[in-house]
Design an enzyme around this catalytic site. Structure first.
Site, PDB file in Angstrom:
ATOM      1  N   GLY B  51     -13.936 -22.695 -60.491  1.00 30.58           N
ATOM      2  CA  GLY B  51     -13.559 -22.859 -59.088  1.00 30.58           C
ATOM      3  C   GLY B  51     -13.430 -24.604 -59.116  1.00 30.58           C
ATOM      4  N   CYS B  52     -13.083 -25.148 -58.441  1.00 32.61           N
ATOM      5  CA  CYS B  52     -13.020 -26.584 -58.354  1.00 32.61           C
ATOM      6  C   CYS B  52     -13.931 -27.295 -57.008  1.00 32.61           C
ATOM      7  CB  CYS B  52     -11.433 -26.979 -58.121  1.00 32.61           C
ATOM      8  SG  CYS B  52     -11.313 -28.595 -58.180  1.00 32.61           S
ATOM      9  N   ALA B  53     -13.171 -26.814 -56.016  1.00 30.19           N
ATOM     10  CA  ALA B  53     -14.123 -27.273 -54.126  1.00 30.19           C
ATOM     11  C   ALA B  53     -15.482 -27.098 -54.738  1.00 30.19           C
ATOM     12  CB  ALA B  53     -14.335 -26.689 -53.566  1.00 30.19           C
ATOM     13  N   SER B  54     -15.312 -25.665 -55.176  1.00 29.24           N
ATOM     14  CA  SER B  54     -17.108 -25.454 -55.150  1.00 29.24           C
ATOM     15  C   SER B  54     -17.415 -24.881 -56.512  1.00 29.24           C
ATOM     16  CB  SER B  54     -17.595 -24.348 -53.998  1.00 29.24           C
ATOM     17  OG  SER B  54     -16.606 -23.583 -53.894  1.00 29.24           O
ATOM     18  N   ARG B 120      -7.537 -22.120 -56.887  1.00 28.97           N
ATOM     19  CA  ARG B 120      -8.312 -22.232 -57.920  1.00 28.97           C
ATOM     20  C   ARG B 120      -9.587 -22.984 -57.526  1.00 28.97           C
ATOM     21  NH1 ARG B 120      -6.463 -27.799 -61.595  1.00 28.97           N
ATOM     22  NH2 ARG B 120      -5.581 -28.245 -59.943  1.00 28.97           N
TER      23      ARG B 120
END
Lengths: 404, 141
Positions: B51-54, B120
């Site tokens: 993931g990226c943000a979370s 993503r």
């Protein structure tokens, strides 16, 4: 020249959009800015009326397209005070940094030092890490102060006889800090090092004169500058570009090719192998024409007013932590909300029609520096209004209540 | 109708009682808060879903009866709540039922359209991919 935000907004068709039934409040321009009609129409016009490959054909459309493509190079050169042959078209800011890293890296020795800072975007970190891995180059990091400035004393101390290159952000994509590029360049040069600036954010918000800064290299992307994606700019002093080996091989970048040897074209074409992003270059040319015709001081003042308004209205919010409060910073608000993850904040704000970025902003060393795993970021552009600033504050206050 | 379809019907009934999106999201956040957290050891790189943000973690536990039990966790509340929903649908099901199920359509039915976006930044879509991958592996075994 007066600045009329409503007149400017009318030139950005996408701003009429609604999201989840609410008027779009687009506060993610630091990730990518929306495009004015001038850009959309320039690209459409080229495709509808005058398009062919550049530099190759001898027919009318090829000549017209080459003129438009090289004309865009001249416009961009004029926009930053450079000569056209010092402007290399790349596919983005990232490729521009990679091009320099790859070229400079060829002549670096193990133990040579490159100075970066903790506020760099990954695009201005990872290419240098390649040189650490491949050439044994040592990376040195300028620390960032608690309010989000570069620590200039530490910077001075990091510069030494082994410093070959300094690669720094002109404006932080997270903190909004605007660095004194001219002073940073002078210090680098006094140490005998070259200097590259990542201007992806700065170029959008202030006039940039690469000669006044005395930058050896200055890179930026098109899509943050109200232009299209797929295009970026590498400015390099003529003698610096001349000293760089080619980046990619292919058509257009050579002078002669035989079975036994090749000779390369002069810059900038040496670095533009293959068919370049022709339409994107034309679009970016239109973007800088459009922006140069605006009152840029008034735009900067407008953006600052929006930021100050948001900051004032949120001054009493004890659940909010702002990252980056450097004096004279640009209109970027990075923040965390107590009890909520940045991802939560962005998702709820989206339901209110407000678009912000959440995550590490491709700046993990900076996130670590401030002890957060991620943050949310609202970034303001010339087309944002005071009503939108208020809508953001109202939506953020409601969002916080979800997690209180 | 598989068990997984029954679970979706049940969830749909719950969500039908909720009003606008604000109520739905508050409910999802509540589900996230009630989700049993994974241990630090289980929040491992091996269990981490891209993931990226979370960040999102998934633990897959094959059961003796051939079904797959899943547990998951995230550092973001809404994502945790959506994971709780995914677990109610997927956990304890037979691999074939898992593979026959369309999670995206299910979330659309719950009024959570877009929650499984292909971005993503959103680890959830990757979580569904990993659940399906584990189900495929279990079927092949």
């Amino acid at each position: 020249m007066a600045f009329d935000v409503q007149a400017v907004r009318a030139e950005f068709p996408i701003l009429l959009r609604h999201v989840h039934g609410k008027p779009l409040v687009y506060l993610d321009s630091a990730a990518s800015a929306q495009k004015p009609r001038a850009v959309i129409e320039a690209m459409t016009r080229a495709m509808e009326h005058s398009y062919a490959n550049v530099h190759r054909g001898l027919h009318t459309l090829a000549n017209e397209t080459t003129d438009a493509y090289e004309g865009a190079r001249s416009k961009i050169a004029g926009f930053i005070g450079a000569d056209p042959h010092e402007i290399v078209f790349t596919k983005g800011g990232t490729e521009a940094v990679n091009l320099v890293a790859s070229g400079i890296g060829a002549s670096l020795q193990p133990g040579d030092e490159i100075v970066l800072s903790e506020m760099e975007h990954h695009a201005n970190i990872v290419p240098w890490h390649f040189l650490r891995e491949r050439k044994g180059v040592v990376l040195k990091w300028v620390p960032v102060t608690d309010d989000g400035r570069l620590d200039l004393e530490a910077y001075q101390d990091l510069l030494g006889p082994k410093t070959r290159l300094v690669a720094l952000s002109h404006m932080s994509n997270v903190l909004g800090t605007i660095n004194d590029a001219k002073a940073l360049a002078r210090m680098a040069h006094e140490a005998g090092a070259l200097v590259l600036f990542d201007g992806c954010q700065a170029i959008v918000h202030k006039p940039v004169d690469v000669k006044d800064i005395d930058a050896d290299f200055y890179v930026f992307s098109g899509h943050k500058l109200y232009g299209p994606t797929g295009i970026g700019i590498l400015y390099g002093k003529a003698e610096r570009l001349a000293a760089l080996p080619p980046y990619q091989g292919g058509g257009e970048m050579i002078a002669t090719v035989t079975r036994d040897e090749i000779t390369y074209a002069d810059p900038p074409h040496r670095f533009e192998a293959g068919t370049p992003p022709i339409l994107e270059a034309i679009g970016l040319g239109a973007a800088v024409d459009w922006l140069a015709a605006q009152d840029r001081e008034a735009i900067a003042a407008h953006e600052h007013r929006l930021y100050a308004r948001v900051r004032d209205r949120l001054a009493g919010a004890n659940w909010l932590k702002v990252i980056g409060e450097a004096p004279g910073k640009g209109a970027i608000l990075s923040f965390t909300v107590d009890g909520a993850h940045a991802h939560d904040v962005a998702q709820i704000l989206d339901r209110y029609g407000v678009a912000v970025r959440a995550g590490t902003h491709c700046a993990e060393p900076l996130m670590r520096r401030f002890g957060v795993s991620s943050s949310a970021r609202a970034s303001f552009a010339l087309y944002n209004t005071e009503d939108e600033a208020d809508a953001f504050v109202d939506a953020l206050t409601k969002t916080q209540a979800f997690f209180a | 109708m598989s068990d997984i379809d029954d679970a979706l019907t049940e969830l749909r009934d719950e969500f039908d009682l909720l009003g606008d999106w604000e109520e739905r999201y508050r409910y999802v956040i509540e589900l996230g808060r009630d989700l049993a957290p994974l241990t630090d050891a289980e929040r491992s790189d091996a269990n981490k879903v891209r993931g990226c943000a979370s960040q999102v973690w998934l633990v897959t536990e094959p059961q003796e009866d051939g079904t797959l039990r899943f547990r998951g966790d995230s550092d973001a509340h809404i994502v945790s709540g959506l994971i709780a929903l995914l677990l109610r649908l997927y956990s304890g099901r037979a691999p074939a039922d898992i593979l026959a199920f369309d999670a995206k359509a299910a979330f659309d039915q719950l009024g959570l359209a877009g929650a499984l976006s292909s971005q993503r930044s959103n680890g959830l879509a990757s979580m569904v991919q990993r659940i399906r991958r584990d189900a495929e592996a279990a079927l092949a075994a």
